[in-house]
Design a protein around this motif. Structure first.
Motif, PDB file in Angstrom:
ATOM      1  N   TYR A 173       9.733  74.694  32.696  1.00 47.63           N
ATOM      2  CA  TYR A 173       9.441  73.977  33.949  1.00 47.63           C
ATOM      3  C   TYR A 173       9.177  74.959  35.085  1.00 47.63           C
ATOM      4  O   TYR A 173       8.215  74.803  35.857  1.00 47.63           O
ATOM      5  CB  TYR A 173      10.612  73.061  34.307  1.00 47.63           C
ATOM      6  CG  TYR A 173      10.505  72.451  35.693  1.00 47.63           C
ATOM      7  CD1 TYR A 173       9.601  71.422  35.957  1.00 47.63           C
ATOM      8  CD2 TYR A 173      11.304  72.930  36.737  1.00 47.63           C
ATOM      9  CE1 TYR A 173       9.500  70.878  37.234  1.00 47.63           C
ATOM     10  CE2 TYR A 173      11.217  72.389  38.009  1.00 47.63           C
ATOM     11  CZ  TYR A 173      10.312  71.365  38.253  1.00 47.63           C
ATOM     12  OH  TYR A 173      10.212  70.843  39.513  1.00 47.63           O
ATOM     13  N   GLU A 174      10.011  76.004  35.204  1.00 48.93           N
ATOM     14  CA  GLU A 174       9.832  76.987  36.271  1.00 48.93           C
ATOM     15  C   GLU A 174       8.470  77.682  36.136  1.00 48.93           C
ATOM     16  O   GLU A 174       7.793  77.940  37.140  1.00 48.93           O
ATOM     17  CB  GLU A 174      10.955  78.034  36.218  1.00 48.93           C
ATOM     18  CG  GLU A 174      12.357  77.490  36.403  1.00 48.93           C
ATOM     19  CD  GLU A 174      12.765  77.317  37.850  1.00 48.93           C
ATOM     20  OE1 GLU A 174      11.927  77.604  38.727  1.00 48.93           O
ATOM     21  OE2 GLU A 174      13.902  76.905  38.108  1.00 48.93           O
ATOM     22  N   LEU A 177       5.354  76.164  37.614  1.00 51.54           N
ATOM     23  CA  LEU A 177       5.252  76.121  39.075  1.00 51.54           C
ATOM     24  C   LEU A 177       4.689  77.400  39.687  1.00 51.54           C
ATOM     25  O   LEU A 177       4.422  77.445  40.889  1.00 51.54           O
ATOM     26  CB  LEU A 177       6.637  75.854  39.684  1.00 51.54           C
ATOM     27  CG  LEU A 177       7.343  74.556  39.238  1.00 51.54           C
ATOM     28  CD1 LEU A 177       8.723  74.480  39.870  1.00 51.54           C
ATOM     29  CD2 LEU A 177       6.510  73.335  39.608  1.00 51.54           C
ATOM     30  N   LEU A 289       9.094  77.362  45.756  1.00 50.39           N
ATOM     31  CA  LEU A 289       8.747  76.449  44.662  1.00 50.39           C
ATOM     32  C   LEU A 289       9.260  75.032  44.851  1.00 50.39           C
ATOM     33  O   LEU A 289       8.930  74.139  44.070  1.00 50.39           O
ATOM     34  CB  LEU A 289       9.275  77.004  43.333  1.00 50.39           C
ATOM     35  CG  LEU A 289       8.756  78.367  42.894  1.00 50.39           C
ATOM     36  CD1 LEU A 289       9.352  78.748  41.549  1.00 50.39           C
ATOM     37  CD2 LEU A 289       7.237  78.380  42.824  1.00 50.39           C
ATOM     38  N   ALA A 293      13.045  73.069  41.807  1.00 51.76           N
ATOM     39  CA  ALA A 293      13.097  74.347  41.085  1.00 51.76           C
ATOM     40  C   ALA A 293      14.415  75.059  41.329  1.00 51.76           C
ATOM     41  O   ALA A 293      14.992  75.657  40.420  1.00 51.76           O
ATOM     42  CB  ALA A 293      11.934  75.239  41.518  1.00 51.76           C
TER      43      ALA A 293
END
Length: 426
Positions: A173-174, A177, A289, A293
């Protein structure tokens, strides 16, 4: 005689196949090891590497992971072939004084590891709930002690696999971004560089990936499954599947460690923001972010701290029990004491640490300094035909292990030079 002939015929009637359901029976030991090198110490080392040097130290994650695959497979090889963990084998086959010195240093390494793990979880609780580090440490230690003193291997393995999966998803997921220059990053994975002042960080990355306590843990967990040591074909069968488990698990760890550096490089280094605390890293992620995040970062850190604290306690218990020629068994007094001697001194030491982030980085440097002793111990045991029988290391295995030891010692010498005389000459 007829009975023996039938047994021999059936024993060689087929070769092991790497089928999905068959491999699943062997997944677990490798994941326990993997969580040990995606622990909070890794977070500190990798964030420092990415924030301070961009993508240029990604090569160290690759090198350390390759070294780890060889070392962990060799440690598991010992457990499967002998039915002994490294600690038990050292006591049985080495001079008492030598064994005590090596195992005593390994216990200290396990305590340093536990310090990093407990501290990381406490930092995560501070991020999420603004809980003071001291209180977070006590809560984490109590939870981990409960996990260890009340759960079996197999239940813990299931928890660990779940935690590793969630940590991996968090970093996927990070990564979605941030904007990664993949061509440059790809080159950095395989191109060694030594930027000015980077030697302590390189050493902390090495210590965070190739961890002494994980070698002891792997040899313990793999032999705890009670393979049939009388049947050589079964041993060979286990060794094949164990290598698949180790390889898959180490690659997962490589990916997560790389993701930490990638995210730090794409956010902090790209913005020119120096980072000297995980709390600062989380706070800086929020404006760069977004809040989600930052929360995901903290939750993943908490999961990493909890799960790696469990494996650190198991490793300490295994080393201590092995000193008394016993396998790890949480119902046994020596294993219980070993777990306590690993967790509680580490928790106490945290209360006196003034800079949590530096404490994490230094703990990883200490692990890298102890690592040559553990590699020597492992090589000494697995290269001995008296210990390993027909499963003794080949000359090629010994050469590779000696090469790894030489690299670790060389990096340690560079760290010493850098500490005494400033930036290392490269």
């Amino acid at each position: 005689m007829i009975k023996d002939s039938l047994r021999k015929w059936f024993a060689h009637s087929h070769k092991p196949r790497f089928t999905g359901l068959e491999i699943l029976k062997y997944i677990g030991p490798g994941m326990l090891v993997t969580v040990g090198f995606i622990d909070p110490g890794n977070w500190a080392a990798n964030v420092a590497a990415g924030a301070g040097y961009g993508y240029s130290l990604l090569w160290m994650v690759t090198l350390a992971t390759l070294m780890l695959i060889v070392l962990q497979h060799n440690a598991a090889h010992l457990g499967i072939a002998t039915g002994l963990c490294i600690s038990e084998a050292a006591v049985e086959h080495m001079k008492p004084l030598t064994a005590r010195i090596l195992l005593g240093s390994a216990m200290l390494a396990a305590i340093a590891t536990a310090l990093a793990e407990l501290l990381g979880a406490a930092i995560a609780l501070n991020m999420l709930f603004n809980l003071p580090i001291a209180y977070g440490t006590l809560i984490t230690t109590a939870f981990v002690a409960w996990m260890l003193y009340s759960n079996s291997y197999r239940r813990i393995e299931k928890f660990i696999i779940g935690f590793v999966s969630l940590i991996g998803i968090s970093f996927i997921y990070e990564l979605t971004l941030v904007d990664i220059p993949w061509a440059h990053a790809g080159a950095c994975w395989f191109t060694p560089t030594f930027p000015a002042g980077s030697i302590p960080i390189i050493m902390s990355v090495l210590g965070a990936v190739v961890m002494p306590h994980n070698l002891f843990l792997h040899s313990e967990v793999i032999q705890s499954r009670q393979w049939n040591l009388e049947n050589k074909e079964i041993i060979r069968h286990q060794l094949r599947y164990e290598f698949v488990d180790t390889l898959m698990s180490m690659l997962v760890g490589w990916g997560i460690n790389s993701a930490m550096i990638l995210v730090a490089a794409a956010t902090f280094f790209a913005q020119g923001v120096p980072v000297d605390a995980l709390e600062q890293a989380q706070a800086m992620l929020r404006p760069i972010l977004g809040n989600a995040a930052a929360v995901v970062f903290a939750i993943a850190l908490l999961l990493a701290g909890l799960s790696s604290s469990v494996t650190a306690g198991m490793a300490g218990g295994s080393i201590f029990a092995g000193i008394f020629s016993e396998p790890f068994d949480i119902k046994d007094s020596h294993s219980k004491l070993g777990v306590g001697l690993t967790l509680f001194p580490a928790a106490l030491a945290i209360l006196f640490i003034t800079s949590p982030f530096q404490g994490l980085v230094v703990s990883q440097i200490l692990l890298s300094i102890q690592l040559p002793l553990t590699i020597y111990l492992q090589l000494r045991l697995t290269s001995s035909r008296k210990v390993m029988g027909e499963f003794v290391n080949t000359p090629w295995h010994n050469t590779v292990l000696l090469g790894i030891a030489a690299i670790v010692v060389a990096l340690n010498m560079m760290l010493l030079w850098d500490t005494l005389f400033g930036a290392a000459a490269v």
